[in-house]
Design a protein around this motif. Sequence first.
Motif, short mmCIF file in Angstrom:
data_model
loop_
_atom_site.label_atom_id
_atom_site.label_comp_id
_atom_site.label_asym_id
_atom_site.label_seq_id
_atom_site.Cartn_x
_atom_site.Cartn_y
_atom_site.Cartn_z
N MET A 74 -13.66 36.71 -9.96
CA MET A 74 -15.01 36.48 -10.48
C MET A 74 -15.02 36.46 -12.00
N SER A 96 -20.14 40.72 -17.07
CA SER A 96 -21.38 40.60 -16.30
C SER A 96 -22.36 41.54 -16.98
N LEU A 112 -24.11 41.11 -1.54
CA LEU A 112 -23.49 40.83 -2.83
C LEU A 112 -24.43 39.97 -3.67
N ALA A 113 -24.14 39.88 -4.96
CA ALA A 113 -24.96 39.04 -5.83
C ALA A 113 -24.64 37.57 -5.57
N ARG A 169 -19.61 32.06 -8.17
CA ARG A 169 -18.47 32.01 -9.10
C ARG A 169 -17.14 32.10 -8.38
N ARG A 223 -29.20 48.74 -3.57
CA ARG A 223 -29.17 47.94 -2.34
C ARG A 223 -29.30 48.83 -1.10
N GLN A 235 -28.84 41.13 -13.45
CA GLN A 235 -28.01 40.48 -12.43
C GLN A 235 -28.00 38.96 -12.62
N GLY A 236 -26.84 38.37 -12.47
CA GLY A 236 -26.70 36.92 -12.60
C GLY A 236 -26.51 36.44 -14.03
N LYS A 268 -24.99 42.88 -16.04
CA LYS A 268 -25.36 43.97 -15.15
C LYS A 268 -24.47 45.20 -15.31
N ASP A 269 -23.23 44.98 -15.67
CA ASP A 269 -22.27 46.09 -15.77
C ASP A 269 -22.28 46.78 -17.13
#
Length: 308
Positions: A16, A80, A166-167, A173, A129, A195-196, A82-83
């Motif tokens: 990814m 990412s 999962l996203a 990707r 989630r 996210q994304g 998000k991280d």
Amino acid sequence: MNERAPLRLGTRRSLMAMSQSGLVADALSQRTGHAVELVGVTTEGDVSRALLAQIGGTGVFVNALRDRLLSGEVDFAVHSLKDLPTTPPEGIALAATPRRDDPRDALCGPAKLADLPRGARIGTGSPRRVAQLRALRPDLEIVPIRGNADTRLRKVGSGELDAVVLAYAGLRRIGRLDEVAEVFEPDQMLPAPGQGALALECRADRADLRELLAAVDDPATRTAVTAERTVLAVLEAGCSAPVGAYAAEVEQKLHLTASVVAHDGSRQIRLSASGSPERAEELGRELAARLLDRGADQVMGERDIEPR
Ligand SMILES: NCc1[nH]cc(CCC(=O)O)c1CC(=O)O
């Protein structure tokens, strides 16, 4: 900057990460004419089998790349978004947020959520989630998992799990959209802040690089993720908190929704606000304050599983 030397892009080595770094490299070369070379960096999070929380959370991925930026081994890094922890790192600039991909979560498995059998085993490592799945389907057995998206998908293929969440952006990707059974709308499952979206970081003192990397920045994405991440920062939560936030600009107005869900899915607070995109940060701050007024702290504290 040496005009002829390629820009060195530091990236994790997962499929990814390599894929999203490749997309950024292509976009950047196309817009600036600079060649970009991918430099794979192995992080502790990639080699350790320990639960992520035990080795310092997703920060371990990010810190290894930031160390390479500060030492000058690479010119910029792609993460990412998000991280990324919400605390701004010393000496490092968020140089660009490229146009965001689909922010939604997706169910990968043989059937839509409503059609899975009672007690089906669903894998996810994200408390956000877990909590939202429990709110949608209290009968499911949620199985904590970690690892790269391909590792998680393999557990469905092998029958160890019935499905995983999962996203959607990540699945695209790595070329696995054909395994998606259902894409959750934000009103069913609010995505994680950021996210994304991707983030390009470089050393704060490299004005030349910051100017160059701005070629792939998307201001609307930056505005949206600023609002989302401000909610997370004010709630003093990280990517492992049951906090969802999603913002988007519609007709020059920024619409932000954020939620906190109890770990067992029994309680949820979800609020929305709209305002000028120039006030993205204030909008996030105000919405987080309203969440706290309604007892967000208490809801997040209601844990019936080990924090992860
Ligand atoms: N924490 C892992 C991670 N970081 C970013 C993505 C997906 C891509 C994205 O959200 O941009 C994923 C995997 C997932 O959540 O499914």
